[in-house]
Design an enzyme around this catalytic site. Structure first.
Site, PDB file in Angstrom:
ATOM      1  N   GLU A  26      13.945 -19.634  -1.263  1.00 44.13           N
ATOM      2  CA  GLU A  26      13.204 -19.217  -2.408  1.00 44.13           C
ATOM      3  C   GLU A  26      14.238 -18.897  -3.416  1.00 44.13           C
ATOM      4  OE1 GLU A  26       9.487 -16.591  -0.987  1.00 44.13           O
ATOM      5  OE2 GLU A  26      11.241 -15.848   0.040  1.00 44.13           O
ATOM      6  N   HIS A  58       0.080 -15.505   6.867  1.00 45.55           N
ATOM      7  CA  HIS A  58      -0.813 -16.396   5.775  1.00 45.55           C
ATOM      8  C   HIS A  58      -0.090 -17.792   5.763  1.00 45.55           C
ATOM      9  CE1 HIS A  58       2.805 -15.221   3.158  1.00 45.55           C
ATOM     10  NE2 HIS A  58       2.440 -16.324   2.412  1.00 45.55           N
ATOM     11  N   HIS A  65       6.488 -15.947   9.952  1.00 47.39           N
ATOM     12  CA  HIS A  65       6.028 -17.255   9.471  1.00 47.39           C
ATOM     13  C   HIS A  65       6.782 -18.586  10.209  1.00 47.39           C
ATOM     14  CE1 HIS A  65       4.471 -14.550   6.820  1.00 47.39           C
ATOM     15  NE2 HIS A  65       5.590 -14.335   6.212  1.00 47.39           N
ATOM     16  N   LYS A  71       1.591  -8.007   8.563  1.00 45.62           N
ATOM     17  CA  LYS A  71       2.829  -7.758   9.111  1.00 45.62           C
ATOM     18  C   LYS A  71       3.636  -6.799   8.592  1.00 45.62           C
ATOM     19  CE  LYS A  71       5.872 -10.383   6.144  1.00 45.62           C
ATOM     20  NZ  LYS A  71       6.620 -11.505   5.704  1.00 45.62           N
ATOM     21  N   ASP A 116      -7.883  10.161   3.559  1.00 46.22           N
ATOM     22  CA  ASP A 116      -6.806   9.957   4.548  1.00 46.22           C
ATOM     23  C   ASP A 116      -7.331   9.270   5.610  1.00 46.22           C
ATOM     24  OD1 ASP A 116      -4.763   9.950   6.042  1.00 46.22           O
ATOM     25  OD2 ASP A 116      -4.151  12.094   5.773  1.00 46.22           O
ATOM     26  N   VAL A 117      -6.978   8.133   5.620  1.00 46.58           N
ATOM     27  CA  VAL A 117      -7.654   7.026   7.003  1.00 46.58           C
ATOM     28  C   VAL A 117      -6.750   7.529   8.373  1.00 46.58           C
ATOM     29  CG1 VAL A 117      -8.719   5.644   5.556  1.00 46.58           C
ATOM     30  CG2 VAL A 117      -6.216   5.045   6.317  1.00 46.58           C
ATOM     31  N   LYS A 164      16.546 -15.985   0.153  1.00 47.92           N
ATOM     32  CA  LYS A 164      16.167 -15.487  -1.261  1.00 47.92           C
ATOM     33  C   LYS A 164      17.381 -15.776  -2.189  1.00 47.92           C
ATOM     34  CE  LYS A 164      12.762 -12.420  -0.092  1.00 47.92           C
ATOM     35  NZ  LYS A 164      11.490 -13.118  -0.329  1.00 47.92           N
ATOM     36  N   ASP A 186      11.704 -11.061   8.065  1.00 46.77           N
ATOM     37  CA  ASP A 186      10.548 -11.250   7.095  1.00 46.77           C
ATOM     38  C   ASP A 186       9.962 -12.547   7.141  1.00 46.77           C
ATOM     39  OD1 ASP A 186       9.078 -10.565   4.562  1.00 46.77           O
ATOM     40  OD2 ASP A 186      10.589 -11.923   3.496  1.00 46.77           O
TER      41      ASP A 186
HETATM   42  N1  NDP Z   1       3.151  -6.508  -0.710  1.00 44.27           N
HETATM   43  C1  NDP Z   1       3.305  -7.748  -0.205  1.00 44.27           C
HETATM   44  O1  NDP Z   1       3.586  -8.643  -0.930  1.00 44.27           O
HETATM   45  C2  NDP Z   1       3.237  -7.910   1.119  1.00 44.27           C
HETATM   46  C3  NDP Z   1       2.853  -6.741   2.098  1.00 44.27           C
HETATM   47  N2  NDP Z   1       2.617  -7.218   3.521  1.00 44.27           N
HETATM   48  C4  NDP Z   1       2.290  -5.755   4.330  1.00 44.27           C
HETATM   49  O2  NDP Z   1       1.154  -5.383   3.744  1.00 44.27           O
HETATM   50  C5  NDP Z   1       0.950  -3.890   4.025  1.00 44.27           C
HETATM   51  C6  NDP Z   1       0.848  -3.203   2.845  1.00 44.27           C
HETATM   52  O3  NDP Z   1       1.782  -3.643   1.729  1.00 44.27           O
HETATM   53  P1  NDP Z   1       1.705  -3.142   0.179  1.00 44.27           P
HETATM   54  O4  NDP Z   1       0.356  -3.111  -0.282  1.00 44.27           O
HETATM   55  O5  NDP Z   1       2.911  -3.997  -0.407  1.00 44.27           O
HETATM   56  O6  NDP Z   1       2.140  -1.784   0.436  1.00 44.27           O
HETATM   57  P2  NDP Z   1       1.963  -0.470  -0.799  1.00 44.27           P
HETATM   58  O7  NDP Z   1       3.016   0.714  -0.646  1.00 44.27           O
HETATM   59  O8  NDP Z   1       2.063  -1.018  -2.058  1.00 44.27           O
HETATM   60  O9  NDP Z   1       0.454   0.046  -0.347  1.00 44.27           O
HETATM   61  C7  NDP Z   1       0.333   0.936   0.510  1.00 44.27           C
HETATM   62  C8  NDP Z   1      -1.291   1.299   0.540  1.00 44.27           C
HETATM   63  O10 NDP Z   1      -1.555   2.330   1.625  1.00 44.27           O
HETATM   64  C9  NDP Z   1      -2.191   3.184   1.109  1.00 44.27           C
HETATM   65  N3  NDP Z   1      -2.000   4.450   2.201  1.00 44.27           N
HETATM   66  C10 NDP Z   1      -0.946   5.156   2.530  1.00 44.27           C
HETATM   67  N4  NDP Z   1      -1.375   6.136   3.540  1.00 44.27           N
HETATM   68  C11 NDP Z   1      -2.607   6.342   3.597  1.00 44.27           C
HETATM   69  C12 NDP Z   1      -3.633   6.996   4.174  1.00 44.27           C
HETATM   70  N5  NDP Z   1      -3.067   8.006   4.962  1.00 44.27           N
HETATM   71  N6  NDP Z   1      -4.940   6.898   3.960  1.00 44.27           N
HETATM   72  C13 NDP Z   1      -5.221   5.758   3.117  1.00 44.27           C
HETATM   73  N7  NDP Z   1      -4.407   4.958   2.549  1.00 44.27           N
HETATM   74  C14 NDP Z   1      -3.181   5.174   2.535  1.00 44.27           C
HETATM   75  C15 NDP Z   1      -1.744   3.700  -0.036  1.00 44.27           C
HETATM   76  O11 NDP Z   1      -2.671   4.288  -0.784  1.00 44.27           O
HETATM   77  P3  NDP Z   1      -2.497   5.651  -1.890  1.00 44.27           P
HETATM   78  O12 NDP Z   1      -1.099   5.241  -2.634  1.00 44.27           O
HETATM   79  O13 NDP Z   1      -3.553   5.525  -2.659  1.00 44.27           O
HETATM   80  O14 NDP Z   1      -2.265   6.490  -0.885  1.00 44.27           O
HETATM   81  C16 NDP Z   1      -1.602   2.185  -0.491  1.00 44.27           C
HETATM   82  O15 NDP Z   1      -2.665   1.608  -1.143  1.00 44.27           O
HETATM   83  C17 NDP Z   1       2.304  -3.622   4.604  1.00 44.27           C
HETATM   84  O16 NDP Z   1       2.317  -3.476   5.987  1.00 44.27           O
HETATM   85  C18 NDP Z   1       3.349  -4.855   4.421  1.00 44.27           C
HETATM   86  O17 NDP Z   1       4.304  -5.164   5.066  1.00 44.27           O
HETATM   87  C19 NDP Z   1       2.426  -8.357   4.003  1.00 44.27           C
HETATM   88  C20 NDP Z   1       2.825  -9.439   3.099  1.00 44.27           C
HETATM   89  C21 NDP Z   1       3.131  -9.367   1.931  1.00 44.27           C
HETATM   90  O1  LIG Z   2       5.404 -12.787   3.626  1.00 41.11           O
HETATM   91  C1  LIG Z   2       6.219 -13.234   2.905  1.00 41.11           C
HETATM   92  O2  LIG Z   2       6.143 -14.225   2.225  1.00 41.11           O
HETATM   93  C2  LIG Z   2       6.711 -14.762   1.107  1.00 41.11           C
HETATM   94  C3  LIG Z   2       6.566 -16.289   0.801  1.00 41.11           C
HETATM   95  O3  LIG Z   2       5.430 -16.715   0.999  1.00 41.11           O
HETATM   96  P1  LIG Z   2       4.520 -17.375  -0.393  1.00 41.11           P
HETATM   97  O4  LIG Z   2       2.992 -17.618   0.095  1.00 41.11           O
HETATM   98  O5  LIG Z   2       4.568 -16.025  -1.205  1.00 41.11           O
HETATM   99  O6  LIG Z   2       5.378 -18.242  -1.072  1.00 41.11           O
HETATM  100  C4  LIG Z   2       8.204 -14.134   0.979  1.00 41.11           C
HETATM  101  O7  LIG Z   2       8.557 -14.432  -0.551  1.00 41.11           O
HETATM  102  C5  LIG Z   2       8.203 -12.755   1.282  1.00 41.11           C
HETATM  103  O8  LIG Z   2       9.074 -12.302   1.151  1.00 41.11           O
HETATM  104  C6  LIG Z   2       7.516 -12.451   2.647  1.00 41.11           C
HETATM  105  O9  LIG Z   2       7.185 -11.239   2.780  1.00 41.11           O
END
Ligand code: NDP
Ligand SMILES: O=C1O[C@H](COP(=O)(O)O)[C@@H](O)[C@H](O)[C@H]1O
Length: 461
Positions: free
Chosen positions: A206, A168, A230, A138, A87-88, A329, A225
């Site tokens: 999209e 990105h 972006h 973000k 738990d970070v 979207k 978003d």
């Molecule tokens: N997914 C996407 O397409 C995108 C995501 N983002 C951003 O990236 C970030 C992550 O998104 P996403 O991967 O979708 O989220 P998820 O919900 O899929 O993953 C969240 C992660 O956080 C971990 N976590 C939560 N609490 C703790 C804790 N206390 N200690 C350690 N690990 C923890 C979870 O681990 P566990 O389950 O093992 O606890 C899990 O690996 C967000 O800020 C999101 O806005 C940005 C752009 C695109």
């Molecule tokens: O960060 C995001 O970007 C994607 C679009 O970028 P792409 O590189 O995946 O084409 C967008 O679909 C998403 O909603 C947004 O969170």
């Protein structure tokens, strides 16, 4: 570049079991290591899930396979990477992770924003390694004030240029191509101003719908978003003054100056913005339900899935030129482009027949290409105007957009990451629109999934 920074030797991904890590970060890392077989990197995955290192390695291997990652540094990493269940938000867990890191470490926060905040508070309670880099996803705050508070927390931990606020789109190869196109030619830059440009449109429509992301998207919506983050960054690159160098300081100063000069068109958020939400429909044979019926959506949030806002960049170069940013979207036609529409010719010689449409330069954000549409005499009757298109293929970049920004994190070059003041500025810019929408001053229009958006919105040429 300002002095060479020490390359990161240990990358610690917090949130390694999540969607971002497996779908975007790891493929980008695999591609980067394939291109740079000499790079040596320790990778540590962290989550609270009870994963074993063997399982983590299989996840990394699977993500690497999506980009056909191979070579010495890939093999090296695959055989050494490890997973830690922790738990970070607990200072001791962070102390142990950082204590075990070889060389310069980077912490990549692939975490929910609320957890990121708690981790920063925990980091403040321990001694940090010199040269620690922090990479943050973000959304960066929810408004100017919360972004400023997060900035204060971060810069109390490490210097600003060790903080990588990830966007990105800045790593997108077409956005990178804008630097060469604009600043390594004499033929575009003299035209790149209000003297010759009538309007600029940046469109990211999209075909994808919600894709199971209600937990995040239903609170963000299209404006936050895509536009707040972006597309404002892309606009800053389109509108910036020529930088003297490609250093992080010069590029980020130039972007910041544009954003500081940006405000909602005519200071009228109601007239300058539109919002829409998709209803059921079909895209490419795929049927989508009404947005409000998507799993996890709360209709009471009134979340928009399509946003369009016109901004003014109040400086000498761009005075009077509307910059319209739009993203949605479930739109029928995928459209990812920057369009510069040029002003009409001062005088078309009498005797030339047909219509002289404004010339347009379309710079596509994937596939990476450019089209210049101009009036010519064309084939057939030489006195009759027709339209010709000059095409240029930029070709794909050698790295995914995430790979470019990750390379910046690993090499300690923040040029492609968002500076703290800029992150705050972007919230300042959209604040009047968010308020007008919250107050219900702008209607939430319906559009059918698979359509081009609400029929009565002005068409972006
Ligand atoms: N997914 C996407 O397409 C995108 C995501 N983002 C951003 O990236 C970030 C992550 O998104 P996403 O991967 O979708 O989220 P998820 O919900 O899929 O993953 C969240 C992660 O956080 C971990 N976590 C939560 N609490 C703790 C804790 N206390 N200690 C350690 N690990 C923890 C979870 O681990 P566990 O389950 O093992 O606890 C899990 O690996 C967000 O800020 C999101 O806005 C940005 C752009 C695109
Ligand atoms: O960060 C995001 O970007 C994607 C679009 O970028 P792409 O590189 O995946 O084409 C967008 O679909 C998403 O909603 C947004 O969170």
């Amino acid at each position: 570049m300002e002095g060479m920074a020490e390359a990161v030797r240990t990358l610690i991904i917090l949130g390694a079991t999540g969607d971002l890590t497996s779908r975007l970060l790891l493929p980008a890392l695999g591609q980067l290591l394939t291109r740079e077989p000499q790079r040596r990197l320790e990778l540590v995955g962290v989550g609270t899930s009870d994963w074993t290192t063997a399982h983590w390695r299989s996840v990394v291997r699977k993500s690497f396979a999506t980009v056909k990652a191979s070579g010495d540094s890939v093999d090296d990493l695959l055989s050494s990477t490890r997973f830690t269940s922790a738990d970070v938000t607990k200072p001791d867990a962070l102390k142990e992770l950082l204590g075990a890191a070889e060389g310069t470490p980077a912490l990549y926060f692939a975490l929910p924003p609320a957890v990121t905040k708690d981790v920063c508070a925990a980091l403040a309670q321990i001694e940090l390694p010199e040269d620690l880099r922090l990479a943050l996803e973000k959304p960066f705050g929810t408004d100017k004030r919360s972004a400023a508070a997060l900035n204060r927390r971060l810069t109390a931990l490490v210097p600003e240029d060790h903080v990588h606020r990830i966007d990105h789109f800045l790593g997108n190869s077409t956005v990178q191509n804008l630097f060469g196109l604009r600043f390594a030619n004499r033929i575009f830059e003299p035209l790149w101003s209000t003297e010759h440009v009538e309007r600029v449109d940046i469109v990211f429509d999209e075909q994808l719908g919600l894709e199971g992301r209600a937990g995040y998207y239903d609170h963000a919506g299209a404006l936050v978003d895509m536009i707040q983050s972006h597309l404002l960054q892309v606009m800053a690159v389109v509108a910036m003054e020529p930088p003297s160098t490609m250093s992080a300081a010069d590029l980020r100063d130039a972007k910041e100056l544009v954003l500081r000069a940006t405000k909602v068109w005519d200071d009228d958020a109601v007239a300058a913005s539109h919002r829409g939400r998709y209803t059921s429909g079909t895209i490419d044979g795929r049927t989508l339900p009404d947005y409000v019926d998507e799993q996890g959506v709360d209709p009471a949030q009134g979340t928009e899935t399509l946003a369009q806002v016109t901004f003014a960049v109040g400086n000498w170069r761009w005075s009077g030129v509307p910059f319209t940013l739009r993203s949605g979207k479930a739109i029928g036609t995928l459209r990812h482009e920057i369009v510069l529409t040029f002003r009409q010719a001062h005088h078309v010689p009498t005797g030339l027949r047909g219509v002289a449409h404004p010339s347009q330069l379309r710079i596509k954000l994937g596939p990476d290409e450019m089209v210049l549409e101009v009036n010519t005499n064309g084939p057939g009757n030489p006195r009759y105007l027709s339209r010709s298109e000059l095409h240029a293929d930029f070709g794909p970049g050698s790295l995914l957009a995430y790979g470019e920004v990750l390379a910046g994190v690993l090499d300690g070059d923040p040029a492609l990451s968002v500076r703290g003041d800029t992150a705050e500025e972007c919230w300042r810019i959209v604040a009047p629109v968010l308020k007008a929408w919250r107050d219900g001053d702008v209607p939430l229009d319906d559009y059918a999934a698979g359509s081009e958006g609400p029929a009565d919105w002005s068409v972006i040429p």
